[in-house]
Design a protein around this motif. Structure first.
Motif, short mmCIF file in Angstrom:
data_model
loop_
_atom_site.label_atom_id
_atom_site.label_comp_id
_atom_site.label_asym_id
_atom_site.label_seq_id
_atom_site.Cartn_x
_atom_site.Cartn_y
_atom_site.Cartn_z
N UNK A 282 0.97 -1.40 0.30
CA UNK A 282 -0.15 -0.15 0.29
C UNK A 282 0.75 0.99 -0.10
N UNK A 283 1.61 1.25 0.51
CA UNK A 283 3.19 2.60 0.63
C UNK A 283 3.57 3.10 -0.34
N UNK A 284 3.74 1.31 -0.95
CA UNK A 284 3.86 1.26 -2.29
C UNK A 284 3.54 2.36 -3.42
N UNK A 285 2.85 2.07 -3.57
CA UNK A 285 1.44 1.81 -4.43
C UNK A 285 0.67 3.23 -4.45
N UNK A 286 0.16 2.86 -3.02
CA UNK A 286 -1.20 4.60 -2.66
C UNK A 286 -0.62 5.45 -2.12
N UNK A 287 0.74 5.75 -1.57
CA UNK A 287 0.85 6.56 -0.35
C UNK A 287 2.17 7.21 -0.83
N UNK A 288 2.21 8.44 -0.08
CA UNK A 288 3.68 9.48 -0.37
C UNK A 288 3.23 9.74 1.32
N UNK A 289 4.98 10.15 1.35
CA UNK A 289 5.38 10.35 2.78
C UNK A 289 6.55 11.83 2.88
N UNK A 290 6.07 12.99 3.23
CA UNK A 290 6.85 14.37 3.21
C UNK A 290 7.70 14.30 4.94
N UNK A 291 8.68 14.15 5.12
CA UNK A 291 8.94 14.09 6.44
C UNK A 291 9.60 15.73 6.68
N UNK A 292 9.54 16.26 8.17
CA UNK A 292 9.97 17.67 9.02
C UNK A 292 11.15 17.91 8.01
N UNK A 293 11.88 17.52 8.86
CA UNK A 293 13.61 17.51 8.74
C UNK A 293 13.87 17.13 7.27
N UNK A 294 14.18 17.50 6.01
CA UNK A 294 14.63 16.86 4.81
C UNK A 294 16.23 16.76 4.45
#
Lengths: 331, 672
Positions: B101-113
């Motif tokens: 599901x993470x691979x196909x449907x989800x993306x994530x952006x976190x605080x400290x690049x």
């Protein structure tokens, strides 16, 4: 990167030069007079003076050091008092055995370290066994492992030979001096196999403690890196745990382990000397063991210089590998 | 492809891409049960941006991680309820299912690049891991506005600016056209100008790709910019959930209302203490049985402490977990805050953050005594850039004078040299050129951004503060008294002296840092972003405290911040820095209300606020490794003239016509 490599090589050359200076100075203050040692106690005073002149020992200190360095550059390490042959010739026959044993020990140590570190860090049923090995492993000295190994795998089981480099009567010689490689080059895989059986036990005995030390450092780096934010990012991408560990975490974890490897190589050399005695390994360790009681200074200093240069070389490689592993070091 | 799949197999998920139902998450830490999330239900609809707003400890990040199927912790937390993304179980599903599901449907952006990208892997490879192919990776990097994308593929993260790094993170998050992107404080670590750029990018991506966003943030202003709906989380529970405008302007829950009110903005009142939320977030190991906000609520009634209110619909699509009718809450917060509950009147008089009127009368008459004078200070660091050693020009000729008892704020982006300036004044760095003159009083003291890290963990608070009394030759008892006094000054009980920094909360640690700095009152207190790591309500408390200490101890304050709204309330005067030079200097209110320098104008416009769409300057801040010739701001300046880039042109601070104490360094000011 090229600049960094050049810098490291220059630093290595300076260190080796300093080592030669120390060795030369030690030779000068050693109580053994080389001329007496060469000519024997019954030599006439005239012969001694002539020999001193011939060796250049009447010249100023710095000039002597200069010609000593010049000799080193041409591979001249002086004459052994004991064997009456050039030290470089002696080393030429003893060094390949030691080099092969050390290289295999280092490879085994690195492989074992990675297995121990990954095995004890990743979540799987056997991880506690690996943790135990990491704790207990450091308390088994190399000579003990060697002796226990001989008792089990040679005396009891008869699986592995206990002495020498090979049982082949006329092993191929050259070009590398490594029997495992020369066997293949000469189309005799049986020699390679035989040589490998011979070095398995001594190399593992030498490798054990460095493997545990490097493994511990690698394990603690792995544990720290597994908590890093970029691991979370990698997982959020949907990478498998294997991709996360091998693709992301491992490279970020090797730096401290590489430093530890550099340090352990120095200790490994002393381990090799002991192990060669136990396994009857015809290497520099045996040569040293005979040279030291004979106060054979040229031989001792030749071996020391060689091991020192090897240690410096390994640590230079470690520095360069660290810069390759972490691009921020070079920046 | 994925859209088709889900649409075909799960018709009911057309409306919601992610659904959280009665979710509870409890972490076990030794004997403690940390109840991070306690019965939360919400859904993220297709194509919407849902803002998830809360203070630290509200459970908002844990909720985000549960949607990713990546709940941290060993041992694993105890969970109940349900979390589904595109119809798949992210709470109890197998590791393989959640990964798919993470691979196909989800993306994530976190605080400290910086830390969220692998430092030893080229960004191209990191994007390819998510995008699948090199071409697609380049296309994504272009899509998120990275100039020269093909070349950037070979860069390592440390070779990129903070803004570009976060764009790389976003490129990975939108790879494969996900249904939902979890963005956990994606702009918190960025400068205000870059923040405005990134928010604009997220908005446009939503429009182009049509994916949903869960925007986790502590800043209502950021959520206001971008969210369609806002969910306010408090102590692991939903306090309020509704359309953005409703939650911001007609809050039905006292917590949302108080949060909106305690938020600093460019229109916060300066003449009075900042509105604060008294008290702290309840202990997640033992939350109260009733409404978790009851101890801090101005409108609390007896029954609030007994029963926990469930979120109920107060209007269509608008939930609030409060027993009071929404009208009553709105009425209580509408005209003026119930001030009596916040601070007593006496405190109010003493707590005024910036008190230009309170300056000593003599100050206006004669030349005021100087607490710190900085004259033409320059500082260049030698750093490595690629193969060469180059000079990083942190300060390029700065002059500033701080009068006794005066408060001056230095505002600028990262790389402007504002922190270096403080460190030079504190004597932590030596200036290459120029002079620092300090007043006769005790030497300067510094308060840092990360109060936790600036306190030695194995020393007690008493020992930390007492250290500064070493030279006073006091007996142990006297020393203890002075420490107690200093703690009382910052509003901490005496027993804190026996605690260690790790046992204190973030707000308490910042108070301890202030007590350490003021136990021997310094002539100048140097503050380096002391509130930027704190929650909104705590930041206001610390700012009030700095103001009170300044008055009571007669200190001057030099306050470094990237946040103009903080600068405006804390300072008498504001100095705006760009690339190692002051570009504008003047009374705080005037600099913000009528900025003169184009850079100051851009800064003011970039501040996120409720009901305002901030405008960001395009492009990256210039590098202090290679400052542009002439006026350093000219490449980004919307009104630049050819003469601005003349290498011989050196912008000097010039008095504005008709104004005594305002100066600006711009070619336009010189011409006029």
């Amino acid at each position: 990167m090229i600049q960094l490599i050049a810098k490291r090589l220059a630093a290595a050359a300076v260190i080796v030069l300093a080592l030669t200076a120390v060795m030369f100075f030690l030779q000068k203050i050693s109580p053994v007079d080389p001329v007496h040692a060469m000519l024997g106690p019954s030599a006439s005073p005239a012969a001694i003076v002539a020999e001193q002149k011939r060796l250049g020992l009447d010249r100023p200190f710095l000039a002597q050091y200069g010609s000593y360095l010049n000799g080193l550059l041409h591979g001249n390490l002086g004459m052994s008092y004991r064997t009456r042959r050039p030290v470089s010739t002696d080393l030429g026959s003893f060094l390949p055995a030691t080099a092969e044993l050390s290289v295999y020990a280092l490879i085994f140590a690195l492989i074992l370290a990675v297995i121990l570190a990954l095995g004890s860090t990743l979540r799987w049923p056997g991880s506690s066994v690996f943790r135990l090995l990491l704790i207990a492993g450091a308390s088994a000295p190399a000579f003990l492992l060697g002796i226990v190994g001989i008792l089990i795998f040679y005396s009891k089981l008869g699986w592995l030979p206990a002495t020498g480099r090979t049982s082949v009567l006329n092993p191929p010689t050259g070009p590398t001096g490594f029997l495992t490689i020369d066997g293949l080059l000469h189309g005799e895989p049986s020699v390679t196999f035989d040589a490998f059986r011979h070095l398995l036990m001594p190399a593992l005995a030498v490798a054990a403690i460095p493997a545990v030390s490097i493994g511990r450092v690698l394990r603690s780096s792995l544990i720290g890196q597994m908590r890093a934010d970029y691991v979370r990012t990698a997982r959020a991408k949907g990478l498998t745990e294997r991709q996360v560990v091998l693709g992301h975490v491992l490279r970020n974890s090797v730096n401290a382990a590489l430093s530890m490897t550099g340090l352990q190589v120095g200790l490994m050399f002393s381990g090799v000397v002991v192990i060669e005695e136990i396994f009857g390994w015809p290497g520099i360790g045996q040569y040293m063991a005979q040279s030291i009681p004979a106060a054979d200074f040229p031989a001792i200093s030749g071996v020391t210089l060689l091991l020192g240069a090897g240690y410096v070389a390994v640590n230079t490689i470690v520095d360069i590998l660290q810069a390759i592993a972490d691009p921020r070091i070079n920046a | 492809m994925t859209t088709l799949d889900t649409a075909a197999s799960q018709p009911d998920t057309m409306e919601a891409v992610a659904r959280v139902e009665n979710l509870s998450i409890t972490f076990r830490r030794g004997a403690l049960n940390i109840q991070a999330v306690r019965g939360v239900s919400l859904e993220v609809r297709r194509g919407e941006i849902l803002g998830l707003v809360g203070e630290s400890g509200s459970g908002k990040s844990v909720l985000g991680m549960s949607l990713l199927g990546l709940l941290p912790g060993e041992p694993a937390p105890v969970t109940s309820g349900a979390v589904t993304v595109c119809g798949k179980d992210m709470l109890n599903g197998s590791a393989g299912l959640r990964r798919a599901v993470r691979r196909q449907h989800l993306g994530a952006v976190f605080q400290d690049p910086m830390t969220s990208l692998n430092p030893t892997m080229r960004v191209g490879r990191q994007v390819i891991e998510a995008a699948g192919s090199e071409d697609e990776a380049v296309r994504l990097l272009r899509a998120v506005g990275i100039p020269d994308a093909t070349r950037r593929m070979a860069s390592f993260p440390h070779e990129l600016s903070g803004g570009l790094r976060q764009r790389v993170m976003i490129a990975m998050a939108i790879a494969g056209r996900p249904a939902l992107v979890i963005a956990d404080e994606p702009t918190t670590a960025l400068d205000v100008m870059v923040q405005a750029q990134v928010l604009a990018l997220l908005r446009s991506l939503r429009d182009e790709i049509g994916c949903s966003f869960l925007m986790i943030t502590h800043d209502l202003g950021v959520a206001a910019q971008i969210a369609d709906r806002i969910a306010v989380l408090y102590a692991g529970r939903i306090a309020e959930l509704g359309p953005t405008a409703t939650v911001l302007h007609a809050a039905a829950h006292p917590y949302s209302a108080a949060l909106t009110r305690s938020r600093l903005s460019l229109s916060s009142e300066r003449g009075r203490p900042l509105v604060t939320l008294p008290g702290e977030v309840p202990d997640p190991a033992g939350p109260p049985p009733g409404c978790p906000f009851e101890p801090r609520c101005a409108l609390a009634r007896d029954e609030c402490s007994v029963t926990m209110p469930e979120p109920v619909e107060v209007a269509p699509g608008h939930l609030s977990a409060c027993i009071l009718p929404p009208g009553e809450v709105a009425a209580a917060f509408a005209p003026a805050p119930p001030a009596s509950r916040i601070t007593t009147l006496d405190e109010a008089a003493a707590d005024v953050p910036a008190a230009p009127a309170g300056r000593p009368a003599s100050a206006a008459a004669a030349e005021p005594a100087v607490a710190a004078r900085v004259q033409d200070v320059a500082k260049t660091f030698r750093v490595k850039s690629g193969r060469r050693r180059v000079g990083l020009q942190a300060l390029r000729g700065v002059s500033l004078q701080v009068a006794e008892g005066e408060s001056v704020a230095i505002v600028g982006e990262s790389g402007s040299g504002k922190s270096t300036m403080l460190r030079v004044i504190a004597g932590l760095e030596r200036a290459d050129r120029g002079g620092i003159t300090l007043g006769r009083g005790a030497g300067p003291q510094m308060v840092f951004q990360d109060a936790g890290a600036s306190l030695t963990p194995w020393l007690t608070v008493g020992a930390l503060i007492g250290e500064r009394l070493r030279h006073a030759h006091l007996g142990a008892a006297q020393r203890g008294e002075r420490v107690e006094e200093a703690l009382a000054h910052v509003g901490l009980p005496a027993h804190v002296a026996r605690a260690r920094a790790t046992q204190l909360s973030g707000g308490q640690r910042q108070r301890v840092a202030l007590a350490r700095a003021t136990v021997v009152p310094p002539e100048v207190l140097l503050c380096d972003e002391p509130t930027s790591a704190l929650d909104v309500s705590l930041a206001a408390v610390v700012l009030n405290l700095v103001a009170r200490l300044r008055r009571e101890l007669g200190m001057a304050v030099l306050f470094v911040t990237h946040d103009l709204s903080v600068a405006r309330v804390v300072a008498d005067r504001i100095a705006v820095m760009y690339l190692g030079r002051i570009v504008e200097l003047g009374p705080a209110e005037q600099v913000v209300a009528s900025p003169q320098h184009p850079y100051t104008k851009a800064l003011v416009r970039a501040v996120p606020d409720l009901g305002v769409t901030p405008a960001a300057l395009p492009g990256e801040p210039a590098s202090p490794l290679d400052p542009p010739p002439g006026c350093a701001f000219n490449p980004r300046c919307p009104v630049a003239e050819p003469a601005c880039a003349d290498p011989d042109f050196l912008p000097r601070l010039i008095k504005l016509r008709g104004e005594q104490d305002r100066t600006v360094a711009c070619i336009r000011a010189e011409v006029n």
